[in-house]
Motif scaffolding. Structure first.
Motif, PDB file in Angstrom:
ATOM      1  N   GLY B 236       0.796  -1.059  -0.264  1.00 19.00           N
ATOM      2  CA  GLY B 236       0.117   0.062  -0.052  1.00 19.00           C
ATOM      3  C   GLY B 236       0.846   1.164   0.009  1.00 19.00           C
ATOM      4  O   GLY B 236       1.707   1.414   0.846  1.00 19.00           O
ATOM      5  N   TRP B 282      -5.677  -1.030  -3.571  1.00 18.72           N
ATOM      6  CA  TRP B 282      -4.826  -0.137  -2.795  1.00 18.72           C
ATOM      7  C   TRP B 282      -3.955  -0.725  -1.832  1.00 18.72           C
ATOM      8  O   TRP B 282      -3.286  -0.170  -0.994  1.00 18.72           O
ATOM      9  N   GLY B 283      -3.765  -2.001  -1.954  1.00 14.87           N
ATOM     10  CA  GLY B 283      -2.556  -2.752  -1.202  1.00 14.87           C
ATOM     11  C   GLY B 283      -2.893  -3.119   0.055  1.00 14.87           C
ATOM     12  O   GLY B 283      -4.219  -2.701   0.577  1.00 14.87           O
ATOM     13  N   GLY B 286      -2.863  -0.158   2.564  1.00 16.57           N
ATOM     14  CA  GLY B 286      -3.034   1.145   1.966  1.00 16.57           C
ATOM     15  C   GLY B 286      -4.469   1.643   1.983  1.00 16.57           C
ATOM     16  O   GLY B 286      -5.499   0.884   2.395  1.00 16.57           O
TER      17      GLY B 286
END
Lengths: 263, 629
Positions: B236, B282-283, B286
């Protein structure tokens, strides 16, 4: 009681986030040609309600029917194809295209020509786009780059785009937010005229009580996720509970309207 | 069992360096929103500087002092870069920031060779950590144990820095909402500079600490930056703990991947990344990104087809180009064919990134797939040229259909990184699957049939195909599909609200762009008579980006002009100087900073200014500006 068909019927719409009930058991109907306002203080659940109606949010329970067809949980683009047009609180248009092209794209989509790789878009439904722009008073701006328009004109353009699929129902999220007072009245008059002429049902949320009481046929009042009042502007204005919620926030309208009546 | 533990420990030791570099990139991104492509270059500079310093100063103090001093010196270089370059592009679109920092990377690669020479350099062993520890018969270098401890220590120090210091709190605040921090009266400039300095310090330290383990060389920047991209994308962007977890994950995948799948060890990591991106775009640690910025200050002129006069000019230019074999020799014609091939490649990327708003950083994958497609068909199946040319690009189409399906689920920086990762997967397959692709030796002897074999004939073929492709793509740009595609770029929200299936339109555009890139690759294979893994390498992807940018990202004709100018300049430069990367890198930085509209965009702006002053300013622009409440 009336022969006018029901366009939209909402039954027991419910949505909660964690422990917070954003919307709880909201039900109402909307008939063709009717202009219905959804009001309530900040955090009342208006936006959540709206997002569920247009498919951006999925309700926990309850049902939404457009012209008798179930739309609950469907994607926005599917709901659009069922005859629901919409405008956004902050306008969403295509800034790198001309005003006419903005409407033409919507017409291309309506005509199911999106995967046509060969013909010229410039010639596609040019008259129809011009007619829609004339309808909202933007005909003279057809060749302008959309990115140059003033905000009030963008709102009109958005209305033209929303009308491209010959909708039976229009969903307008705070249609007059960010506009100058005179423009607000003009835009809502325009919307009301089109709705009556074409028998389109309009549901809108709004913070400006002048706009609401001037143009709505009927008003729904949301507070903390539940409908606390429903009725004509006069009925809602006289409702004690609504007064209590809006005290100190929106009661100005009342006095002003009475003054207007005397003058 | 002991062997696996040893392998695990090796993985952990590699993770330390990777974590340092990745956390630096993440911190910089968190505050400045810049994805710093040059981070690998700072890592490499750190390693080189540390090599020089530790050779110069003897003893334990000389070594450890040298490592830290190297990181500090490179951090100072980073401050300079931030103040001179990055401050000018904080408000540019992401694509421009990535390209500017990539240009910087190119420059550093040549500078490094200029100062330290092209050969690998072997650094000193670390004093106090020269031996190995015996672990049930497996010897583990004690320096590895030092690194294993160092990783968590740095994580702890960073945590303290961000939780306990005023500066750290400001950085965290800026990561969440930098406009609010600016509104509160914090000096943004110095906050950004100090954050960049810290990030670069971590990268350079990561590089410096590698010298007892690995040889220092001038290709280590690209290798590490690709790994670091993978780490921050999995972890992220903007999350330090994410960088740590992902660095460990990636290093362990590498360490064990080599044991389990020696042939596809690189692919394993990229597959994990692809899966993470699809499940959590978005990881792991994240947060979802805000929508990408629109290009500010660039033209908002609606596109229009060429007028009759402009068409005549284009036709005349084509006629002149077609007459070239009458006057030019074989070398010029070969260069001409190459330029035509790159015009095709550039317009295919333009279609995706300018019309569709999807900036691919791995477009060379489909170029290379087309080239290999032709090589297989012509060399191995012995098909005639015309058939291979038509069928070869289908491999590009296939690759674009598969990878594009996943890539269009994302947008912005993540789209750029995922396409880069996919291109690396394809590259490593070509590189490692020696029995089919010939590996590094490529496939040789891919020559066209007799009718297309002479330089003039091949030139006409390439020119004809290029002209045809340009015309077809232009028609598509102005077709209903092209408008639909531009609609998804301008406003995904509005597109969905008018019944457009955004992902399906984008996927179709990706497939079209991939197929056309494949066609360019197919011609290229015949032009060169051979294919190599580098036909799908990062630098080729970046070439395409620069061509589109140079021509003008927001124009329709830009890529054609951009490809011609860039390729001609490139071929000329390579023949003139050994420092072509330095010049090219400087050139890229210059375009981004001084010339963001590109050649065609600038010409359009000049012509429009002329027209405006001729017909008095438009009433729309002079009045009608109303304030929103």
């Amino acid at each position: 009681m009336s022969m006018v068909p029901t366009l939209l019927s909402v039954e027991g719409l419910t949505k909660s986030y964690g422990g917070v009930h954003a919307v709880r058991g909201v039900s109402f109907d909307l008939r063709a040609g009717e202009i219905l306002a959804l009001i309530g203080p900040n955090g009342a659940g208006k936006s959540t309600c709206f997002d569920m109606l247009n498919g951006q949010n999925i309700p926990d329970s309850g049902g939404i029917r457009v012209l008798g067809e179930e739309t609950t949980g469907r994607k926005p683009r599917v709901i659009w194809r069922m005859g629901v047009g919409r405008t956004f609180q902050i306008t969403a248009t295509f800034p790198t295209m001309t005003v006419r092209e903005n409407v033409q794209v919507a017409l291309v989509s309506y005509g199911r020509q999106l995967f046509n790789l060969w013909s010229s878009t410039a010639r596609y439904a040019r008259e129809e786009a011009g007619r829609l722009l004339d309808l909202v008073g933007m005909g003279a701006y057809a060749g302008r780059p959309c990115g140059e328009l003033a905000y009030g004109d963008l709102k009109r353009l958005e209305l033209a785009i929303a009308l491209a699929n010959q909708p039976r129902l229009l969903l307008m999220d705070e249609p007059t937010a960010g506009m100058a007072p005179r423009e607000r009245i003009e835009l809502m008059r325009l919307t009301a005229r089109i709705a009556r002429e074409q028998a389109i049902g309009v549901l809108f949320t709004e913070h400006d009580m002048d706009v609401v009481f001037e143009h709505a046929d009927r008003i729904l009042v949301l507070n903390r996720g539940t409908l606390i009042a429903e009725g004509s502007p006069e009925e809602v204005r006289g409702n004690a509970q609504v007064r209590a919620i809006y005290l100190g926030e929106g009661l100005v309208y009342d006095a002003r309207h009475r003054d207007g009546a005397h003058a | 069992m002991a062997f696996y533990v040893a392998q695990f420990l090796t993985g952990l030791a590699s993770a330390a360096s990777l974590f340092l570099v990745a956390s630096g990139l993440s911190i910089i991104f968190g505050v400045t929103r810049i994805v710093n492509f040059a981070h690998g270059a700072f890592y490499m500079l750190g390693a080189y500087a540390a090599f020089t310093l530790t050779e110069r100063f003897s003893g334990a103090l000389g070594f450890w002092g040298g490592i830290v001093a190297a990181a500090l010196i490179i951090a100072a270089v980073g401050v300079l870069v931030e103040m001179v370059l990055l401050r000018r592009i904080y408000h540019s679109p992401e694509l421009f920031q990535l390209l500017a920092t990539f240009g910087l990377t190119l420059m550093v690669e040549d500078v490094v060779v200029l100062i330290w020479g092209p050969d690998d350099l072997l650094g000193r062993r670390a004093p106090g950590f020269k031996g190995a520890v015996d672990f049930f018969g497996q010897s583990i270098p004690s320096y590895d144990l030092f690194l294993i401890v160092l990783g968590p220590v740095v994580l702890g120090v960073l945590w303290l820095l961000f939780q306990r210091t005023r500066w750290g709190i400001l950085v965290r605040a800026a990561t969440q909402d930098r406009d609010m921090v600016a509104a509160l009266g914090v000096n943004q400039k110095w906050l950004f500079t100090s954050v960049f300095a810290l990030g670069v310090f971590l990268a350079a330290l990561g590089g410096a600490l590698q010298i007892p383990r690995d040889a220092v060389n001038h290709a280590m920047d690209l290798r590490v930056i690709v790994e670091v991209f993978v780490v921050v994308v999995i972890g992220g962007l903007g999350s330090i703990i994410g960088a740590f977890v992902a660095a460990v994950l990636v290093s362990e995948l590498n360490a064990f991947g080599i044991l389990i799948f020696p042939k596809i060890s690189i692919i394993l990591v990229f597959l994990v990344m692809a899966v993470v991106l699809i499940v959590r775009p978005w990881g792991l640690f994240g947060r979802p990104e805000a929508p990408a910025r629109r290009t500010p200050g660039l033209t908002v002129n609606p596109w229009r087809p060429l007028t009759t006069n402009e068409r005549l000019v284009a036709l005349a230019a084509l006629a002149v180009a077609a007459a070239l074999p009458l006057v030019a020799g074989n070398y010029v014609l070969t260069v001409g064919s190459e330029i035509a091939v790159f015009v095709i490649f550039a317009v295919s990327l333009h279609f995706l990134m300018s019309v569709g708003g999807l900036a691919s950083f791995g477009h060379a994958a489909y170029f290379g797939l087309g080239a290999y497609g032709v090589a297989f068909l012509a060399k191995l199946a012995g098909l005639p040229t015309i058939v291979s040319l038509l069928l070869g690009p289908m491999l590009g189409l296939l690759g674009a259909a598969v990878f594009g399906f996943f890539a269009v689920q994302l947008s912005g920086v993540y789209f750029a990184m995922l396409t880069l990762a996919f291109a690396q997967i394809v590259w490593s397959i070509a590189f490692q699957w020696v029995s089919v692709t010939g590996g590094d030796n490529g496939i040789l002897g891919v020559w066209p049939d007799k009718w297309a074999a002479t330089p003039s004939h091949f030139y006409w073929l390439s020119l004809g195909v290029a002209a045809l492709v340009v015309v077809i793509l232009r028609v598509i740009v102005f077709s209903p599909f092209g408008f639909g595609l531009r609609a998804t770029r301008d406003s995904p929200l509005r597109s969905e609200a008018i019944g457009i299936n955004v992902k399906r339109i984008q996927w179709t555009a990706f497939v079209i762009a991939g197929t056309v890139a494949g066609l360019a690759g197919a011609l290229f294979a015949y032009l060169k008579g051979s294919v190599f893994p580098d036909n799908m390498g990062i630098s080729l992807s970046v070439d395409a980006l620069v061509m589109v940018l140079l021509g003008g990202v927001e124009t329709v004709s830009g890529p054609v002009i951009g490809a011609i100018v860039y390729k001609a300049l490139n071929i000329w430069l390579v023949s003139q100087t050994d420092l072509s990367k330095l010049v090219l890198g400087a050139f890229v930085v210059l375009i981004v900073v001084a010339f963001p509209k590109g050649i065609v965009g600038t010409l359009e702006a000049i012509m429009q200014r002329g027209r405006k002053s001729a017909s008095s300013a438009s009433p729309l622009l002079t009045s009608r500006i109303e304030t929103a409440e």
